[in-house]
Motif scaffolding. Sequence first.
Motif, PDB file in Angstrom:
ATOM      1  N   VAL A 248     -11.944   8.082  -9.646  1.00 55.30           N
ATOM      2  CA  VAL A 248     -10.712   7.401 -10.039  1.00 55.30           C
ATOM      3  C   VAL A 248     -10.979   5.905 -10.166  1.00 55.30           C
ATOM      4  CG1 VAL A 248      -9.041   9.046  -9.087  1.00 55.30           C
ATOM      5  CG2 VAL A 248     -10.043   7.309  -7.601  1.00 55.30           C
ATOM      6  N   PRO A 249     -10.213   5.208 -11.004  1.00 56.36           N
ATOM      7  CA  PRO A 249     -10.290   3.750 -11.040  1.00 56.36           C
ATOM      8  C   PRO A 249      -9.363   3.160  -9.976  1.00 56.36           C
ATOM      9  CG  PRO A 249      -8.739   4.511 -12.681  1.00 56.36           C
ATOM     10  CD  PRO A 249      -9.265   5.752 -11.987  1.00 56.36           C
ATOM     11  N   GLU A 250      -9.376   1.854  -9.861  1.00 59.37           N
ATOM     12  CA  GLU A 250      -8.359   1.204  -9.047  1.00 59.37           C
ATOM     13  C   GLU A 250      -7.014   1.274  -9.789  1.00 59.37           C
ATOM     14  OE1 GLU A 250      -8.663   0.491  -6.130  1.00 59.37           O
ATOM     15  OE2 GLU A 250     -10.741  -0.081  -5.710  1.00 59.37           O
ATOM     16  N   PRO A 251      -5.892   1.342  -9.088  1.00 59.21           N
ATOM     17  CA  PRO A 251      -5.744   1.175  -7.637  1.00 59.21           C
ATOM     18  C   PRO A 251      -5.950   2.464  -6.834  1.00 59.21           C
ATOM     19  CG  PRO A 251      -3.591   1.433  -8.612  1.00 59.21           C
ATOM     20  CD  PRO A 251      -4.576   1.461  -9.754  1.00 59.21           C
ATOM     21  N   TYR A 252      -6.257   3.586  -7.527  1.00 56.01           N
ATOM     22  CA  TYR A 252      -6.324   4.881  -6.848  1.00 56.01           C
ATOM     23  C   TYR A 252      -7.519   4.979  -5.898  1.00 56.01           C
ATOM     24  CZ  TYR A 252      -3.021   5.766 -10.554  1.00 56.01           C
ATOM     25  OH  TYR A 252      -1.952   5.665 -11.392  1.00 56.01           O
ATOM     26  N   ALA A 253      -8.604   4.245  -6.224  1.00 61.58           N
ATOM     27  CA  ALA A 253      -9.789   4.299  -5.374  1.00 61.58           C
ATOM     28  C   ALA A 253      -9.532   3.716  -3.989  1.00 61.58           C
ATOM     29  CB  ALA A 253     -10.950   3.566  -6.052  1.00 61.58           C
ATOM     30  N   SER A 254      -8.611   2.764  -3.898  1.00 62.71           N
ATOM     31  CA  SER A 254      -8.317   2.117  -2.616  1.00 62.71           C
ATOM     32  C   SER A 254      -6.957   2.511  -2.049  1.00 62.71           C
ATOM     33  CB  SER A 254      -8.363   0.591  -2.782  1.00 62.71           C
ATOM     34  OG  SER A 254      -9.625   0.168  -3.252  1.00 62.71           O
ATOM     35  N   MET A 255      -6.355   3.516  -2.609  1.00 67.13           N
ATOM     36  CA  MET A 255      -4.986   3.872  -2.231  1.00 67.13           C
ATOM     37  C   MET A 255      -4.904   4.465  -0.822  1.00 67.13           C
ATOM     38  SD  MET A 255      -2.305   6.061  -4.564  1.00 67.13           S
ATOM     39  CE  MET A 255      -2.229   4.762  -5.809  1.00 67.13           C
ATOM     40  N   PHE A 256      -5.979   5.132  -0.385  1.00 69.47           N
ATOM     41  CA  PHE A 256      -5.976   5.781   0.930  1.00 69.47           C
ATOM     42  C   PHE A 256      -7.135   5.238   1.758  1.00 69.47           C
ATOM     43  CE2 PHE A 256      -3.770   8.542  -1.945  1.00 69.47           C
ATOM     44  CZ  PHE A 256      -2.679   8.980  -1.198  1.00 69.47           C
ATOM     45  N   ASP A 257      -6.825   4.834   2.971  1.00 69.25           N
ATOM     46  CA  ASP A 257      -7.826   4.295   3.881  1.00 69.25           C
ATOM     47  C   ASP A 257      -8.585   5.444   4.536  1.00 69.25           C
ATOM     48  OD1 ASP A 257      -9.357   3.070   5.792  1.00 69.25           O
ATOM     49  OD2 ASP A 257      -7.696   1.991   6.753  1.00 69.25           O
ATOM     50  N   PRO A 258      -9.874   5.592   4.245  1.00 73.65           N
ATOM     51  CA  PRO A 258     -10.615   6.724   4.810  1.00 73.65           C
ATOM     52  C   PRO A 258     -10.657   6.708   6.339  1.00 73.65           C
ATOM     53  CG  PRO A 258     -12.103   5.172   3.750  1.00 73.65           C
ATOM     54  CD  PRO A 258     -10.723   4.760   3.376  1.00 73.65           C
ATOM     55  N   SER A 299     -14.782  10.794   0.499  1.00 73.75           N
ATOM     56  CA  SER A 299     -14.616  11.852  -0.492  1.00 73.75           C
ATOM     57  C   SER A 299     -13.180  12.371  -0.482  1.00 73.75           C
ATOM     58  CB  SER A 299     -15.606  12.983  -0.203  1.00 73.75           C
ATOM     59  OG  SER A 299     -15.533  13.980  -1.195  1.00 73.75           O
ATOM     60  N   ARG A 300     -12.631  12.608   0.708  1.00 79.85           N
ATOM     61  CA  ARG A 300     -11.243  13.067   0.822  1.00 79.85           C
ATOM     62  C   ARG A 300     -10.270  12.008   0.310  1.00 79.85           C
ATOM     63  NH1 ARG A 300      -8.305  16.960   3.840  1.00 79.85           N
ATOM     64  NH2 ARG A 300     -10.286  17.838   4.565  1.00 79.85           N
ATOM     65  N   ALA A 301     -10.510  10.740   0.652  1.00 81.98           N
ATOM     66  CA  ALA A 301      -9.626   9.663   0.210  1.00 81.98           C
ATOM     67  C   ALA A 301      -9.592   9.572  -1.313  1.00 81.98           C
ATOM     68  CB  ALA A 301     -10.081   8.336   0.819  1.00 81.98           C
ATOM     69  N   TYR A 302     -10.737   9.731  -1.939  1.00 80.72           N
ATOM     70  CA  TYR A 302     -10.782   9.660  -3.402  1.00 80.72           C
ATOM     71  C   TYR A 302     -10.108  10.887  -4.028  1.00 80.72           C
ATOM     72  CZ  TYR A 302     -13.616   5.445  -3.866  1.00 80.72           C
ATOM     73  OH  TYR A 302     -14.059   4.137  -3.873  1.00 80.72           O
ATOM     74  N   TYR A 303     -10.226  12.046  -3.358  1.00 83.43           N
ATOM     75  CA  TYR A 303      -9.488  13.218  -3.842  1.00 83.43           C
ATOM     76  C   TYR A 303      -7.998  12.937  -3.811  1.00 83.43           C
ATOM     77  CZ  TYR A 303      -7.437  17.823  -4.220  1.00 83.43           C
ATOM     78  OH  TYR A 303      -6.663  18.869  -4.626  1.00 83.43           O
ATOM     79  N   TYR A 304      -7.506  12.362  -2.730  1.00 82.91           N
ATOM     80  CA  TYR A 304      -6.082  12.040  -2.646  1.00 82.91           C
ATOM     81  C   TYR A 304      -5.690  11.045  -3.741  1.00 82.91           C
ATOM     82  CZ  TYR A 304      -5.962  14.218   2.027  1.00 82.91           C
ATOM     83  OH  TYR A 304      -6.021  15.094   3.085  1.00 82.91           O
ATOM     84  N   GLY A 305      -6.569  10.072  -4.004  1.00 90.20           N
ATOM     85  CA  GLY A 305      -6.297   9.145  -5.103  1.00 90.20           C
ATOM     86  C   GLY A 305      -6.215   9.854  -6.438  1.00 90.20           C
ATOM     87  N   ALA A 306      -7.080  10.870  -6.628  1.00 93.35           N
ATOM     88  CA  ALA A 306      -7.042  11.645  -7.871  1.00 93.35           C
ATOM     89  C   ALA A 306      -5.720  12.400  -8.003  1.00 93.35           C
ATOM     90  CB  ALA A 306      -8.213  12.620  -7.909  1.00 93.35           C
ATOM     91  N   ILE A 307      -5.188  12.904  -6.889  1.00 91.55           N
ATOM     92  CA  ILE A 307      -3.903  13.598  -6.936  1.00 91.55           C
ATOM     93  C   ILE A 307      -2.780  12.625  -7.293  1.00 91.55           C
ATOM     94  CG2 ILE A 307      -2.184  14.835  -5.542  1.00 91.55           C
ATOM     95  CD1 ILE A 307      -4.519  16.556  -6.420  1.00 91.55           C
ATOM     96  N   ALA A 308      -2.849  11.400  -6.762  1.00 85.03           N
ATOM     97  CA  ALA A 308      -1.854  10.393  -7.138  1.00 85.03           C
ATOM     98  C   ALA A 308      -1.919  10.108  -8.637  1.00 85.03           C
ATOM     99  CB  ALA A 308      -2.077   9.117  -6.331  1.00 85.03           C
TER     100      ALA A 308
END
Length: 513
Positions: A248-258, A299-308
């Motif tokens: 994902v690009p930003e802002p989704y890459a930083s949306m969730f704090d691992p 990896s999980r945080a980026y998955y959550y960003g992908a769902i957003a």
Amino acid sequence: MKKIWTKSILSTVCAIGLSSCALTDSQTGNVLQIEKEKKSNVLVLFFDDMRFDTFSYRGGPVNTPNIDALANEGVQFNNAMTTTGLCSPSRAALYTGRWGHKNGLDDNVDLYHSRQSELDLKEGGLIRRAADAGYLVGHVGKWHLGARGTELRGAEIDLAQGHEPRERFTRPYTPYSKVKQVEGYYKGKLDKNGEKHEYWITLDGTYEDTEAYKKVVAGKQMLKQVAKDERPFFGVISFNQPHPAYRVPEPYASMFDPKTLKLPKNHLSKRVNKPLAQEGIWWPWHDVGHMSDMDWRKSRAYYYGAIAMVDRIVGELIQTAKDEGVYDDLTIVLLGDQGSMLGEHSLYDKGPYAYDELMRMPLIIKRPGNAPKIVNRQVSMLDLTPTLAEIMHLENDGDVDGFSLNPLIEKGDNAEEYKDKEDTALYAYEWYNGSWFGIRAIRTPEMKFVWNPGDTRDELYDLKADPVELNNLIGNKNYTVKLTKMAKLLEKELVRVSDPSVAKFRHHYKDYL
């Protein structure tokens, strides 16, 4: 002389998609009203490796207002199951309504080292059936059932392809570079931005620069064309997101704090008393020995960003349907082809097993004029085919293994048509990219039984006491009665769908049947 209007004549002179049409009797001048059932417009929003448990309407960790709104307007199938936790077989089941032993496709296509290249063109599926019925048929994005498969089945709109080759029977994609990347991780080598790009990637640019957005643009183009066409419409907009590697690009890459993510009880759990296949490296990124705790969290945080980002995609497409005036009369199906592992049981992506994180999929169906509701009964990917065929009044094209969901859509869990049907879901994992497993699983709301015919160890899980499937009870004598019941349920389903593995299963479980 008595006028005789044949079905073929009427279908020619009546405009397709109208609820009635008028013909003038040349002898009397009287207008003859011929009632004709209105054909429904259907749009399928299809996502790849999308889990059932991430959305806010399910109490998940990702705020998904657009998907929530669709769920609150439609029917939420909270226990929907895929047929196979693998892209091509699950998609073949969706389009044909038949298991792989009938439609001929039970493995991935165009990937090392699968023996299959495409779904046989004789299996026209919903796309061919809709085209033959006079629908404007459109397909955008990932197909993964063979080169030019949508076009060759009659899709008039065929946009934003790119996952598969455009020439049939080309050599499969072979992951040489991925092997080297994973080997490098063991040596401390990282990719751009200090990331492991086989697991998570911060894309350059913005949302509008992604491959997913190109499919959004094509989907909007299709909806605008639909609005100008008088024919009924059947369309699919299919995305590679959120399939690993999670990108994902930003802002989704930083949306969730691992660092602050809540992890499930089976996160990185050791596999004890499990089939040997779960130890296999069936794709290079399944080799996860180099992954640190923070790697898994990222990896999980980026998955959550992908769902957003998926939620944004859904919102844009629905808004376009509304802006073009087609939303109110549109049946919308939102689903994933299967789930994905984010570290549960120390597994990543997908493979030859039947854990809920892979087996379960999200499913929402919004039908015009139908009251929203929640359905808790288990349903299958295979059930979507007869459901959509009924909605679109399509001609039958042969054997169907699923059951229509329309009674559940209209009446909920108490639908009379389901009163005497066992609440079970059948699952299979025949092949993974050329490797055979032959797995069959049967799930009830309380128990899951997994038969592994290529192994000496099967699985039995008590889903009430152990919903994260840590404890394999297959040898527990206290569960003999429940195992017997589950074995009989599996046999019953294998017989119902004419599964050729039933003879072997009967031999393996002759003491329980």
